[in-house]
Design an enzyme around this catalytic site. Structure first.
Site, PDB file in Angstrom:
ATOM      1  N   HIS A  61       0.922  -1.231   0.050  1.00 21.02           N
ATOM      2  CA  HIS A  61       0.003  -0.067  -0.078  1.00 21.02           C
ATOM      3  C   HIS A  61       0.845   1.395   0.044  1.00 21.02           C
ATOM      4  CE1 HIS A  61       0.873  -0.116   4.378  1.00 21.02           C
ATOM      5  NE2 HIS A  61       0.652   0.961   4.340  1.00 21.02           N
TER       6      HIS A  61
HETATM    7  C1  UD1 Z   1      -2.133   5.608   5.593  1.00 20.62           C
HETATM    8  C2  UD1 Z   1      -0.623   6.327   5.944  1.00 20.62           C
HETATM    9  C3  UD1 Z   1       0.260   5.209   5.987  1.00 20.62           C
HETATM   10  C4  UD1 Z   1      -0.103   3.862   6.598  1.00 20.62           C
HETATM   11  C5  UD1 Z   1      -1.371   3.514   6.141  1.00 20.62           C
HETATM   12  C6  UD1 Z   1      -1.960   2.345   6.813  1.00 20.62           C
HETATM   13  C7  UD1 Z   1      -0.069   8.699   5.539  1.00 20.62           C
HETATM   14  C8  UD1 Z   1       0.412   9.481   4.665  1.00 20.62           C
HETATM   15  N1  UD1 Z   1      -0.338   7.258   5.157  1.00 20.62           N
HETATM   16  O1  UD1 Z   1      -1.877   5.299   4.190  1.00 20.62           O
HETATM   17  O2  UD1 Z   1       1.614   5.675   6.623  1.00 20.62           O
HETATM   18  O3  UD1 Z   1       0.825   3.030   6.419  1.00 20.62           O
HETATM   19  O4  UD1 Z   1      -2.462   4.446   6.293  1.00 20.62           O
HETATM   20  O5  UD1 Z   1      -2.887   1.360   6.288  1.00 20.62           O
HETATM   21  O6  UD1 Z   1      -0.684   9.101   6.566  1.00 20.62           O
HETATM   22  N2  UD1 Z   1      -9.041   4.783   1.194  1.00 20.62           N
HETATM   23  C9  UD1 Z   1     -10.259   4.255   1.066  1.00 20.62           C
HETATM   24  N3  UD1 Z   1     -10.816   3.867   2.152  1.00 20.62           N
HETATM   25  C10 UD1 Z   1     -10.374   4.281   3.611  1.00 20.62           C
HETATM   26  C11 UD1 Z   1      -9.134   4.934   3.490  1.00 20.62           C
HETATM   27  C12 UD1 Z   1      -8.411   4.968   2.400  1.00 20.62           C
HETATM   28  O7  UD1 Z   1     -10.942   3.828   0.283  1.00 20.62           O
HETATM   29  O8  UD1 Z   1     -11.003   3.924   4.510  1.00 20.62           O
HETATM   30  C13 UD1 Z   1      -8.506   5.173  -0.134  1.00 20.62           C
HETATM   31  C14 UD1 Z   1      -8.566   6.446  -0.831  1.00 20.62           C
HETATM   32  O9  UD1 Z   1      -8.710   6.352  -2.202  1.00 20.62           O
HETATM   33  C15 UD1 Z   1      -7.602   7.122  -0.252  1.00 20.62           C
HETATM   34  C16 UD1 Z   1      -6.403   6.129  -0.352  1.00 20.62           C
HETATM   35  O10 UD1 Z   1      -7.093   4.998   0.159  1.00 20.62           O
HETATM   36  O11 UD1 Z   1      -7.424   8.154  -1.379  1.00 20.62           O
HETATM   37  C17 UD1 Z   1      -5.322   6.513   0.491  1.00 20.62           C
HETATM   38  O12 UD1 Z   1      -5.564   6.596   1.908  1.00 20.62           O
HETATM   39  P1  UD1 Z   1      -4.767   7.604   2.893  1.00 20.62           P
HETATM   40  O13 UD1 Z   1      -5.159   7.395   4.294  1.00 20.62           O
HETATM   41  O14 UD1 Z   1      -4.427   8.840   2.236  1.00 20.62           O
HETATM   42  O15 UD1 Z   1      -3.205   6.592   2.824  1.00 20.62           O
HETATM   43  P2  UD1 Z   1      -2.900   5.065   3.057  1.00 20.62           P
HETATM   44  O16 UD1 Z   1      -2.698   4.682   1.967  1.00 20.62           O
HETATM   45  O17 UD1 Z   1      -4.263   4.443   3.736  1.00 20.62           O
HETATM   46  N1  UDP Z   2      -3.432  -5.749   8.844  1.00 17.56           N
HETATM   47  C1  UDP Z   2      -4.768  -6.298   9.093  1.00 17.56           C
HETATM   48  N2  UDP Z   2      -5.536  -6.695   7.987  1.00 17.56           N
HETATM   49  C2  UDP Z   2      -5.041  -6.523   6.572  1.00 17.56           C
HETATM   50  C3  UDP Z   2      -3.955  -5.854   6.530  1.00 17.56           C
HETATM   51  C4  UDP Z   2      -2.922  -5.462   7.462  1.00 17.56           C
HETATM   52  O1  UDP Z   2      -5.306  -6.487  10.223  1.00 17.56           O
HETATM   53  O2  UDP Z   2      -5.596  -6.854   5.766  1.00 17.56           O
HETATM   54  C5  UDP Z   2      -2.726  -5.238   9.993  1.00 17.56           C
HETATM   55  C6  UDP Z   2      -1.297  -5.825  10.194  1.00 17.56           C
HETATM   56  O3  UDP Z   2      -1.642  -7.177  10.989  1.00 17.56           O
HETATM   57  C7  UDP Z   2      -0.823  -4.808  10.975  1.00 17.56           C
HETATM   58  C8  UDP Z   2      -1.437  -3.533  10.388  1.00 17.56           C
HETATM   59  O4  UDP Z   2      -2.885  -3.977  10.045  1.00 17.56           O
HETATM   60  O5  UDP Z   2      -1.163  -5.088  12.444  1.00 17.56           O
HETATM   61  C9  UDP Z   2      -0.585  -2.915   9.735  1.00 17.56           C
HETATM   62  O6  UDP Z   2      -1.284  -1.764   9.121  1.00 17.56           O
HETATM   63  P1  UDP Z   2      -0.535  -1.357   7.496  1.00 17.56           P
HETATM   64  O7  UDP Z   2      -0.030  -2.117   6.840  1.00 17.56           O
HETATM   65  O8  UDP Z   2      -2.082  -0.907   6.609  1.00 17.56           O
HETATM   66  O9  UDP Z   2       0.156   0.016   8.029  1.00 17.56           O
HETATM   67  P2  UDP Z   2       1.674   0.224   8.374  1.00 17.56           P
HETATM   68  O10 UDP Z   2       2.084  -0.629   9.247  1.00 17.56           O
HETATM   69  O11 UDP Z   2       2.646   0.040   7.092  1.00 17.56           O
HETATM   70  O12 UDP Z   2       1.602   1.683   8.712  1.00 17.56           O
END
Ligand code: UD1
Ligand code: UDP
Length: 359
Positions: free
Chosen positions: A203
């Protein structure tokens, strides 16, 4: 209320839960604000329920947006709430935009901030998270690093706050839930056999927002010919659709994001993990599962030094070769797991003890 926990994303809910429950156990008055950065049921509510977190006091409902608009909206909403509720301290886990905004808003009102998972560095300023972490660490009054290397990073940067090495609250969560994994039926539901699949999560913006990189990663994984299970993050799903990349009928099977217990079960039984997640690298380590991290650098350097987590560039050939290497050397890699650098599962206890002294 004395302590306010601010969270907004899936990993922040997981990192916060052990702190919240330990705080309640020790009689603290705690509140939770959810920024609304993650809003899909499977990225947010499912974890609030699974971790028995009380309903957040408010949900700022900022949703998705550019970095500036998301960060600014959280700051505005949170500032208003902080002025009304006057917490003694704000606790911020991780490195997301929610975390950055949740550190900047209180500190400018004179409310001290404590940073959980402080000092994590991968020294790659192209990553939004690396920018966020550095800024949060330099405006926090209390810093809770999770490994020795995180602590050293903070010292090297001469941060002004107090540093208290605690270990990782994600490990606390992992240990709490480990015993419940046996009852989870996800393997049979998905017709998966122990050690006969790889688990993929992807992601990071640097990987999935670049169409060429995304194609290369998928091609490299498919070329390796192993069965891959891919619980897909909504950001990545959107990008694959935009690029007309279909995984239907391929070796890579996509499913909706799974809940935490399901994830722990999948991590335990997979042959290897392929990921660009921060948290999943650590959980692969605790599950004693070899990991391939699809990134140039990682903040969890100890796992790399042990040789149980391998970094790979995003060209398809290198990815295929690295997967094959892990397949062929699986038992030898399993023997490389050594002492856990992420603490002893009592990080939340230490965090609450330290916070109590400050109230
Ligand atoms: C965010 C964090 C990242 C973290 C990740 C955990 C930042 C800059 N990024 O990334 O550090 O590792 O969360 O998963 O804070 N979207 C949905 N539904 C949701 C949320 C997001 O569809 O509930 C989609 C939207 O299209 C959105 C995109 O995901 O534009 C990105 O979401 P965003 O929260 O900006 O960043 P993440 O990639 O989730
Ligand atoms: N995770 C989960 N279900 C999923 C993917 C991730 O429960 O389908 C959990 C994972 O076990 C870990 C956390 O989400 O505890 C990690 O989140 P993510 O990878 O979104 O973010 P990051 O750690 O890179 O910030």
């Amino acid at each position: 209320m004395s302590i306010l926990l601010v969270l907004g994303t899936r990993p922040q809910i997981i990192k916060s839960a052990p702190i919240f429950h330990e705080g309640l156990r020790q009689g603290l008055e705690l509140g939770i604000v959810h920024t609304g950065q993650h809003y899909d049921y499977r990225l947010s509510q499912v974890f609030l329920e699974e971790f028995s977190l009380s309903d957040p006091i408010i949900n700022l409902s900022v949703g998705s947006g550019s970095h500036a608009s998301q960060t600014a909206e959280i700051m505005l909403g949170l500032e208003k709430y902080l002025i009304e509720s006057k917490p003694s301290m704000v606790v911020v886990p991780g490195d997301t935009n929610s975390a950055l905004a949740a550190a900047l808003a209180p500190v400018k009102l004179g409310i001290p901030v404590a940073h959980v998972e402080a000092g994590a560095r991968c020294y790659d300023m192209r990553m939004a998270e690396e920018i966020n972490r550095r800024l949060i660490d330099h405006c926090s009054e209390i810093l809770f690093p999770v490994t020795d290397s995180c602590k050293e990073n903070l010292k090297k940067e001469s941060v002004l706050g107090e540093i208290h090495m605690t270990g990782d609250t994600m490990y606390d969560a992992f240990l709490t839930f480990k015993g419940r994994v046996g009852a989870c039926d996800i393997l049979s539901r998905l017709e998966l056999t122990d050690k006969e699949y790889a688990l993929l999560t992807l992601h990071r913006a640097e990987n999935v927002d670049d169409p060429m990189k995304l194609k290369n990663i998928i091609n490299g994984i498919q070329e390796a010919g192993i069965n891959v299970l891919f619980p897909i993050h909504p950001r990545t799903k959107k990008r694959l659709e935009e690029q007309n990349i279909s995984l239907d009928g391929s070796t890579v099977k996509t499913i909706e994001p799974v809940d935490y217990i399901e994830m722990l079960k999948l991590l335990k039984h997979t042959k290897m993990v392929l990921t660009d997640s921060g948290g999943v690298q650590k959980e692969a380590f605790w599950s004693k599962t070899p990991c391939i991290t699809i990134r140039e650098r990682t903040e969890w350097t100890e796992t790399i030094e042990m040789g149980v987590n391998l970094l790979t560039e995003t060209d398809p050939k290198t990815i295929t070769q690295t997967i094959k290497y892990v397949e062929e050397n699986h038992s030898e890699i399993k023997n490389r797991f050594k002492i856990n650098p992420f603490g002893d599962g009592r990080a939340s206890e230490r965090i609450i003890e330290i916070l109590k002294q400050r109230l």
